[in-house]
Design an enzyme around this catalytic site. Structure first.
Site, PDB file in Angstrom:
ATOM      1  N   SER A 287       0.812  -1.214   0.000  1.00  0.00           N
ATOM      2  CA  SER A 287       0.000   0.000   0.000  1.00  0.00           C
ATOM      3  C   SER A 287       0.849   1.270   0.000  1.00  0.00           C
ATOM      4  CB  SER A 287      -0.940   0.017   1.212  1.00  0.00           C
ATOM      5  OG  SER A 287      -1.876  -1.028   1.136  1.00  0.00           O
TER       6      SER A 287
ATOM      7  N   GLY B 240      -4.367  -2.010  -0.870  1.00  0.00           N
ATOM      8  CA  GLY B 240      -3.570  -1.663  -2.038  1.00  0.00           C
ATOM      9  C   GLY B 240      -3.252  -0.187  -2.061  1.00  0.00           C
TER      10      GLY B 240
ATOM     11  N   GLY C 117      -2.681   3.833  -3.654  1.00  0.00           N
ATOM     12  CA  GLY C 117      -3.225   4.830  -4.551  1.00  0.00           C
ATOM     13  C   GLY C 117      -4.680   5.186  -4.349  1.00  0.00           C
TER      14      GLY C 117
ATOM     15  N   CYS D 139      -9.343  -1.842   3.569  1.00  0.00           N
ATOM     16  CA  CYS D 139      -8.587  -0.673   3.112  1.00  0.00           C
ATOM     17  C   CYS D 139      -8.994  -0.267   1.695  1.00  0.00           C
ATOM     18  CB  CYS D 139      -7.086  -0.957   3.219  1.00  0.00           C
ATOM     19  SG  CYS D 139      -6.065   0.533   3.174  1.00  0.00           S
TER      20      CYS D 139
ATOM     21  N   ASN E 114      -3.364   2.459   7.228  1.00  0.00           N
ATOM     22  CA  ASN E 114      -2.479   2.957   6.186  1.00  0.00           C
ATOM     23  C   ASN E 114      -3.315   3.337   4.972  1.00  0.00           C
ATOM     24  OD1 ASN E 114      -0.566   3.511   4.268  1.00  0.00           O
ATOM     25  ND2 ASN E 114       0.027   1.381   3.947  1.00  0.00           N
TER      26      ASN E 114
ATOM     27  N   GLY F   9      -4.773   7.007   2.466  1.00  0.00           N
ATOM     28  CA  GLY F   9      -4.821   8.443   2.226  1.00  0.00           C
ATOM     29  C   GLY F   9      -6.144   8.908   1.664  1.00  0.00           C
TER      30      GLY F   9
ATOM     31  N   HIS G 121      -6.817  -2.088   9.128  1.00  0.00           N
ATOM     32  CA  HIS G 121      -6.256  -3.407   8.841  1.00  0.00           C
ATOM     33  C   HIS G 121      -6.522  -4.379   9.998  1.00  0.00           C
ATOM     34  CE1 HIS G 121      -3.901  -2.497   5.163  1.00  0.00           C
ATOM     35  NE2 HIS G 121      -3.987  -1.267   5.644  1.00  0.00           N
TER      36      HIS G 121
ATOM     37  N   GLU H 196      -6.043  -7.453   9.980  1.00  0.00           N
ATOM     38  CA  GLU H 196      -4.948  -8.434  10.012  1.00  0.00           C
ATOM     39  C   GLU H 196      -3.694  -7.857  10.655  1.00  0.00           C
ATOM     40  OE1 GLU H 196      -3.713  -5.906   6.662  1.00  0.00           O
ATOM     41  OE2 GLU H 196      -5.631  -6.597   7.449  1.00  0.00           O
TER      42      GLU H 196
END
Length: 359
Positions: free
Chosen positions: A45, A221, A223, A248, A290, A292, A332, A334
């Protein structure tokens, strides 16, 4: 050797180079985790980004062979206050300097990461250039101003699998759409007996259904989620046919597939200490994050409910369909790195798989 980090706003930080040498550009972001730098470095990511670690000492327990989340590192650069060159851990196999050099990742140490982090918090994520050797910092600033933005880049194909492969299990068959999946997502499914078939992000509905899965997992992932319109189309067609669980980027894709919208956060959420409230139970979990981008709550249709919220800024952290076995989380569950508080979500997915199999 000297190294420089130049931001598009004209700010230049000078430090000491470690890892690889050369020049690279990317979106400059910060991570607040106190540990887990190996998992950060190998989290797909972060593709397209220069990562700043806010914890002042990085590399003190080295790199080991067990904690990789992907086959290699996809970060564009790594920024720390102090890079430890004498790690101490019984599992250590490499120093962080050696690992970054092998992976071609440029590192810079010895800068004021507090000042850099505050700048990003105040002004938002910025494009930047990281470079080693003798260079003109003014030229680096001009390069930073012309770098591509994170949106519009085709990052997912860079990190995702190119071929279908299977991780055996004795239980339910789950198709994992790989947008840059962390290894621990597969481990968490495997630990619950699931057979996991990992497919490329461009895999179509007919090909997925031909694999006879009991459920669909949408991975994390890099972007902007609007840069994978083919995946949004596929997920839109899958909803209602099988149980779906998104994490995510997979969460954002579900939001877009049901008719919602996404937007870019000022500086994102990256770290292992973000409080999230489960609105159904009222319980608060500390989560690993994580991302944006976020799903716009006001854009969601009536049959989609917000299931979790971020207690720092009230952004959407989870969605669930009111009638169908479809749900997702922005964080996340996990972990890797981070607390394992939210692994219960995999058990919730297993309930949906059992119900589907019993039909």
């Amino acid at each position: 050797m000297q190294a420089y980090l130049a931001l598009e706003d004209g700010t230049v930080f000078t430090g000491k180079a470690f890892g690889a040498t050369g020049e690279q550009w990317g979106e400059v972001v910060f991570n607040t985790g106190m540990t887990g730098y190996q998992e950060v470095l190998t989290d797909p990511s972060y593709c397209g980004q220069i990562v700043v670690m806010t914890y002042p000492l990085i590399g003190n327990y080295g790199i080991n062979k067990d904690d990789f989340e992907a086959r290699s590192s996809f970060v564009r650069g790594f920024v720390v206050k102090e890079a430890c060159d004498r790690p101490s851990n019984w599992r250590v196999s490499n120093k962080i300097d050696e690992f970054l050099a092998r992976e071609g990742v440029i590192g810079i140490s010895g800068i004021d990461t507090r000042a850099l982090t505050r700048r990003i918090r105040n002004h938002g994520t910025m494009r930047g250039v990281i470079s080693t050797g003798t260079v003109d910092p003014r030229e680096l600033v001009e390069k930073a101003k012309t770098c591509p933005y994170i949106s519009g880049q085709e990052l997912v194909p860079t990190v995702a699998t190119k071929e279908i492969y299977t991780v055996p299990g004795s239980g339910h068959r789950v198709v994992l759409m790989d947008f840059g999946a962390k290894a621990n997502i597969i481990r968490c499914l495997n630990n619950r007996g699931c057979e996991v078939i990992v497919v490329p992000p461009t895999t179509g509905v007919a090909e997925i259904l031909a694999l006879n899965p009991q459920g669909i997992m949408l991975s994390n992932g890099p972007g902007d989620p609007t840069d994978v319109p083919y995946a949004i189309k596929t997920v839109k067609e899958l909803i209602g046919k099988l149980p779906v669980f998104g994490i995510c980027l997979g969460h954002q894709i579900i939001g877009l597939a049901v008719g919602g919208k996404t937007y870019k956060l000022k500086f994102g959420h990256r770290g292992a200490n973000h409080p999230v409230k489960d609105l159904a139970s009222g319980r608060v979990y500390i989560t690993s994050q994580n991302h944006g981008f976020a799903v716009d709550k006001e854009s969601l249709p009536q049959d989609i409910a917000v299931s979790h919220i971020n207690l720092n800024d009230n952004t959407v952290e989870g969605l669930c369909h009111k009638r169908l076995p479809v749900f997702s989380v922005q964080y996340h569950p996990e972990a890797a790195p981070g607390p394992m508080d939210s692994e219960y979500l995999f058990d919730r997915f297993l309930v949906h798989l059992n119900q589907y199999a019993a039909q």
